[in-house]
Scaffold this active site. Structure first.
Site, PDB file in Angstrom:
ATOM      1  N   ARG A 237       0.840  -1.196   0.000  1.00 16.60           N
ATOM      2  CA  ARG A 237       0.000   0.000   0.000  1.00 16.60           C
ATOM      3  C   ARG A 237       0.875   1.246   0.000  1.00 16.60           C
ATOM      4  NH1 ARG A 237      -4.842  -1.879   4.175  1.00 16.60           N
ATOM      5  NH2 ARG A 237      -5.256  -3.820   3.054  1.00 16.60           N
TER       6      ARG A 237
ATOM      7  N   ARG B 168       2.249   0.691  10.305  1.00 14.78           N
ATOM      8  CA  ARG B 168       1.771   1.115   8.992  1.00 14.78           C
ATOM      9  C   ARG B 168       2.923   1.037   7.997  1.00 14.78           C
ATOM     10  NH1 ARG B 168      -2.909   3.554   7.967  1.00 14.78           N
ATOM     11  NH2 ARG B 168      -3.182   3.898  10.183  1.00 14.78           N
TER      12      ARG B 168
ATOM     13  N   GLU C  61      -6.300  -1.422  15.476  1.00 14.00           N
ATOM     14  CA  GLU C  61      -6.899  -2.313  14.489  1.00 14.00           C
ATOM     15  C   GLU C  61      -5.927  -3.408  14.059  1.00 14.00           C
ATOM     16  OE1 GLU C  61      -8.171  -0.327  10.906  1.00 14.00           O
ATOM     17  OE2 GLU C  61      -8.210  -2.216   9.795  1.00 14.00           O
TER      18      GLU C  61
ATOM     19  N   SER D 117     -10.135  -6.363   9.908  1.00 12.09           N
ATOM     20  CA  SER D 117     -11.321  -5.656   9.467  1.00 12.09           C
ATOM     21  C   SER D 117     -12.155  -6.656   8.687  1.00 12.09           C
ATOM     22  CB  SER D 117     -10.906  -4.478   8.582  1.00 12.09           C
ATOM     23  OG  SER D 117     -11.994  -3.623   8.345  1.00 12.09           O
TER      24      SER D 117
ATOM     25  N   ARG E  40       1.070  -6.786  12.338  1.00 11.01           N
ATOM     26  CA  ARG E  40       0.497  -6.206  13.554  1.00 11.01           C
ATOM     27  C   ARG E  40       0.338  -7.268  14.646  1.00 11.01           C
ATOM     28  NH1 ARG E  40      -3.844  -1.502  11.617  1.00 11.01           N
ATOM     29  NH2 ARG E  40      -2.285  -0.294  10.450  1.00 11.01           N
TER      30      ARG E  40
END
Length: 424
Positions: free
Chosen positions: A262, A277, A349, A352, A391
RNA sequence: GGAGAGGUGGGUGAGUGGCUGAAACCAGCUCCCUGCUAAGGAGCCAUACGCAUUGCGCGUAUCGAGGGUUCGAAUCCCUCCCUCUCCGCCA
């Protein structure tokens, strides 16, 4: 893509629901385009029909030995009008299609309104955040002290927002992915699936990343216009694109471990420290392809499967239902799993889980033959992280840290770590 | 990368300019026949969109994709994509 018929007939309703996602639906523009489309389509098809009729008769007239010149002249005239009408229709359909494919999925009626993650609603919590009788470190400090994480080298090799892992930390990362896949295939009935890490634009359109979010993607240069996948959801969900499945093939449950890429455009300055991130991270992704009447239930199951990973790792977490403003483009409903991170002293988070309903299926032409109607109808698709591996590594490191800076290996991972009890 | 052969409906597979949205066969569905089974008979069976809708419907597009020739294209021409076979290269 929303059902165009529904957008046409329930325009008010659509506008109201999209507003929950903070999306402004331009009703006037849509209705104007729609009316012109109708006129042009009727005109075009009428002209086509007339021309076809005359062309067919030419053969017969000729066979009868009559003069075909008058017919030829008529056809010539029709052709002119037809190609003008066709061109206008094509242009309009293009803009109409662009308009429709730019509409986000409708949020479910139950979705709470709100602008940001602050408005998400906590559904449940599991476990208790651990207490420490020493000053906790975050995963960056822990990783660097254990010589397992190196962000500086990664920056030199590539860019910021990349990581190098080595030794037992690298192995722990691999162990987490293996554990997750084994859990989902062994206990939750998922089919292990390996997919391309580069996909074309059609595939990204199918799941909703294109055309609106190209800036979030890495596009490769070269002869082929391909993109690095931002999530395995993209290739895995598109496995059923362009197809009509039989009812007895459903539901499909796929688990897929891939790296994800990303650009993180628009998140400058957010989570710049550590692995939270990254431009490249591993994820174990869960995808369900189901009959429409089973997708609500499937979302609960999928979420529970992701939760099971955290439970087995004994990591405290909470489940939140996303508010309209925080939901993704393709989702009708989303649960986020947030794991407790002692280094940040908050929940972050880690998964999801979304029900896209027929939104992606419509874009990618994925259908099933409904035995009730005998007709092909759009499927429902769901996806969720089960879990984000990077994560998860952060969460294990921070929650399992010891006073001396070592990290205890979670019980369920020991067999994947060659029996190692502690990383030090 | 080189040479050759192909891409037609759920499957197999006909179809070299109009009567073909597509023969035939298989699978599937409905009905008939039948004590059960087996066999037999009749019919239905692509997708999308539009128009009409009380009902039967009508129209347009689609034979890998895009473009071209023609009054008319699954069929002729061009470009691209994909699959298969052989050779080369390669983890």
């Amino acid at each position: 893509m929303l059902d165009p018929k529904r957008v046409r007939t329930q325009t008010e309703e659509i506008a109201r629901r999209l507003a929950v996602k903070n999306f402004t639906f331009d009703q006037a523009t849509f209705e104007e385009m729609e009316q012109r489309r109708r006129e042009l389509q009727v005109r075009t098809e009428t002209l086509q029909s007339e021309q076809n009729k005359r062309s067919r008769s030419i053969g017969k007239v000729k066979a009868a030995g009559e003069d075909i010149q008058p017919l030829l002249a008529e056809v010539d005239n029709l052709k002119q009008q037809r190609s003008e009408a066709e061109e206008a229709l094509r242009e309009l359909q293009e803009s109409l299609n662009a308009f429709l494919s730019g509409l986000p999925n409708l949020p479910d009626e139950s979705v709470p309104s709100g602008d940001s993650e602050d408005d998400n609603v906590e559904v449940r919590t599991w476990g208790t955040p651990p207490t420490f009788d020493f000053d906790v470190l975050d995963h960056v400090s822990l990783g660097e002290r254990l010589k397992g994480l190196d962000f500086e080298k990664a920056t030199r090799l590539a860019h910021s927002r990349f990581a190098v892992m080595q030794g037992p930390i690298a192995r722990l990362h691999r162990a987490l992915a293996q554990f997750m896949i084994d859990l989902h295939t062994g206990e939750h009935g998922y089919l292990e699936t390996y997919v391309p890490y580069l996909v074309n634009a059609d595939t990204l359109y199918g799941t909703g990343q294109l055309p609106k979010f190209e800036e979030d993607l890495f596009k490769i240069s070269g002869d082929q216009p391909l993109y690095l996948i931002p999530t395995a959801e993209v290739p895995a969900t598109n496995l059923v694109s362009q197809s009509i499945l039989d009812a007895d093939e459903l539901p499909l449950r796929l688990v897929c471990h891939t790296p994800c890429f990303r650009s993180e455009a628009g998140s400058y300055g957010r989570d710049t420290r550590g692995m939270i991130r990254q431009h490249q991270f591993d994820k174990v992704e869960l995808v369900h392809i189901v009959r429409p009447d089973e997708s609500e239930q499937a979302l609960e199951e999928l979420t529970a499967h992701a939760e099971k990973v955290l439970q087995r790792l004994d990591l405290p977490y909470r489940v939140v239902e996303l508010c309209g403003g925080d939901m993704g483009f393709s989702a009708a409903r989303t649960y986020d799993l947030e794991v407790w991170l002692p280094g940040q002293n908050k929940y972050r988070e880690i998964s999801s889980c979304s029900n896209a309903r027929d939104f992606q299926a419509r874009r990618m032409h994925a259908r099933w033959r409904n035995p009730g109607t005998g007709k092909p109808e759009p499927l429902h698709t769901l996806n969720g992280s089960g879990l984000a591996v990077g994560r998860a590594l952060v969460a294990v490191m921070e929650n399992y840290q010891q006073a001396d800076g070592s990290i205890r290996v979670p019980e369920v991972l020991k067999s994947y770590m060659g029996g190692l009890e502690r990383i030090q």
